[in-house]
Scaffold this motif. Structure first.
Motif, PDB file in Angstrom:
ATOM      1  N   PRO A  67       0.817  -1.220   0.000  1.00  0.00           N
ATOM      2  CA  PRO A  67       0.000   0.000   0.000  1.00  0.00           C
ATOM      3  C   PRO A  67       0.849   1.268   0.000  1.00  0.00           C
ATOM      4  CG  PRO A  67      -0.863  -1.566   1.576  1.00  0.00           C
ATOM      5  CD  PRO A  67       0.459  -2.104   1.127  1.00  0.00           C
ATOM      6  N   THR A  70       2.148   1.780  -3.524  1.00  0.00           N
ATOM      7  CA  THR A  70       1.061   2.236  -4.393  1.00  0.00           C
ATOM      8  C   THR A  70       0.715   3.685  -4.125  1.00  0.00           C
ATOM      9  OG1 THR A  70       0.146   0.009  -4.217  1.00  0.00           O
ATOM     10  CG2 THR A  70      -1.242   1.666  -5.253  1.00  0.00           C
ATOM     11  N   ARG A  95      -8.029  -0.979  -9.397  1.00  0.00           N
ATOM     12  CA  ARG A  95      -8.897  -2.056  -8.926  1.00  0.00           C
ATOM     13  C   ARG A  95      -8.116  -3.371  -8.833  1.00  0.00           C
ATOM     14  NH1 ARG A  95     -11.289   1.932  -9.130  1.00  0.00           N
ATOM     15  NH2 ARG A  95     -10.165   1.979  -7.161  1.00  0.00           N
ATOM     16  N   GLU A  98      -5.741  -3.264  -5.799  1.00  0.00           N
ATOM     17  CA  GLU A  98      -6.453  -3.349  -4.518  1.00  0.00           C
ATOM     18  C   GLU A  98      -7.017  -4.741  -4.278  1.00  0.00           C
ATOM     19  OE1 GLU A  98     -10.106  -1.159  -2.064  1.00  0.00           O
ATOM     20  OE2 GLU A  98      -9.843  -0.780  -4.214  1.00  0.00           O
ATOM     21  N   TYR A  99      -7.719  -5.290  -5.256  1.00  0.00           N
ATOM     22  CA  TYR A  99      -8.343  -6.604  -5.085  1.00  0.00           C
ATOM     23  C   TYR A  99      -7.285  -7.692  -4.896  1.00  0.00           C
ATOM     24  CZ  TYR A  99     -12.794  -4.589  -6.721  1.00  0.00           C
ATOM     25  OH  TYR A  99     -13.945  -3.846  -6.865  1.00  0.00           O
ATOM     26  N   TRP A 151      -9.330   3.443  -2.212  1.00  0.00           N
ATOM     27  CA  TRP A 151      -8.476   2.271  -2.412  1.00  0.00           C
ATOM     28  C   TRP A 151      -7.250   2.334  -1.525  1.00  0.00           C
ATOM     29  CZ3 TRP A 151      -3.521   3.395  -3.707  1.00  0.00           C
ATOM     30  CH2 TRP A 151      -3.266   4.639  -4.309  1.00  0.00           C
ATOM     31  N   ASP A 152      -6.725   3.549  -1.321  1.00  0.00           N
ATOM     32  CA  ASP A 152      -5.520   3.727  -0.527  1.00  0.00           C
ATOM     33  C   ASP A 152      -5.763   3.420   0.955  1.00  0.00           C
ATOM     34  OD1 ASP A 152      -7.246   5.896  -0.959  1.00  0.00           O
ATOM     35  OD2 ASP A 152      -5.799   7.350  -0.229  1.00  0.00           O
ATOM     36  N   ARG A 154      -8.209   1.660   2.335  1.00  0.00           N
ATOM     37  CA  ARG A 154      -8.582   0.263   2.576  1.00  0.00           C
ATOM     38  C   ARG A 154      -7.359  -0.651   2.550  1.00  0.00           C
ATOM     39  NH1 ARG A 154     -13.049   2.135  -0.747  1.00  0.00           N
ATOM     40  NH2 ARG A 154     -11.972   1.391  -2.626  1.00  0.00           N
ATOM     41  N   MET A 155      -6.440  -0.378   1.630  1.00  0.00           N
ATOM     42  CA  MET A 155      -5.221  -1.181   1.582  1.00  0.00           C
ATOM     43  C   MET A 155      -4.373  -0.959   2.831  1.00  0.00           C
ATOM     44  SD  MET A 155      -4.121  -0.921  -2.451  1.00  0.00           S
ATOM     45  CE  MET A 155      -2.582  -1.816  -2.189  1.00  0.00           C
TER      46      MET A 155
END
Length: 207
Positions: A67, A70, A95, A98-99, A151-152, A154-155
């Motif tokens: 993370p 990223t 996506r 993240e996934y 996304w950031d 959550r990671m």
């Protein structure tokens, strides 16, 4: 936090599809849209792939830094208008990162597959809802990306859960939180916009 007050869809919806959180938006503000979003993201995807492969192979401590990589590479590009020829690739790559990161961390730490799919399902629901509402010219309220963490965020949450050894519990709490947040906001949004959509449809029929 009311979904009734919608803002117009911006000229470039690619930025909205990114689903940036506060961390990424903050980094984007520092460069004022001067950094092209795609090249650093592609480089970041490669580095993250290596980190995840090494993590799965055994040195899983390295994978939790994905993370950070990223965010450092993709975050500054969040303020760019994404008007380049291939900038539409940015949201799908985000996506994928993240996934893949969430699934890799979950399986590497023996999280029950049902919990992994529950968390990924919440994200898939949110991103599908985002795509559909933008096609209907209904832009999500500004607070959603903040409370949804982006996304950031959550990671980072998954990474911190891995670092402290609370992965399964972290997946449970995050999945519940996101399902409630995204489900409630989506429901209230579409209920609030339904009357205006009916009126618009009737007007088009008369015309």
């Amino acid at each position: 936090m009311n979904s009734v007050h919608m803002t117009p869809v911006p000229s470039s919806t690619v930025v909205a599809y990114r689903d940036d959180g506060p961390l990424s938006r903050g980094m984007g503000a520092l460069v004022s849209g001067q950094l092209p979003p795609l090249p650093p993201l592609i480089a970041g995807a490669f580095v993250i792939g290596v980190l995840l492969l090494i993590g799965v192979a055994g040195s899983e401590g390295l994978a939790v830094f994905a993370p950070v990589v990223t965010l450092l590479l993709a975050g500054p590009g969040s303020s760019h208008p994404h008007d380049g020829r291939f900038d539409w690739l940015v949201p799908p790559v985000l996506r994928l990162i993240e996934y893949t990161f969430i699934a890799a961390c979950g399986f590497a730490h023996d999280v029950p597959p049902a919990l992994i799919f529950a968390l990924l399902g919440a994200l898939a629901f949110h991103h599908y809802d985002l795509i559909y509402r933008l096609r209907q010219r209904v832009y999500p309220p500004p607070w959603l990306s903040t409370f949804g963490l982006g996304w950031d965020g959550r990671m980072v949450v998954v990474s911190l859960a891995a670092l402290v050894g609370f992965v399964t519990g972290g997946f449970v709490l995050l999945a519940l939180y996101l399902w409630v947040l995204f489900g409630w906001e989506s429901l209230t949004c579409w209920l609030a916009t339904a009357p205006s959509r009916v009126v618009a449809a009737e007007t088009e029929t008369r015309d």
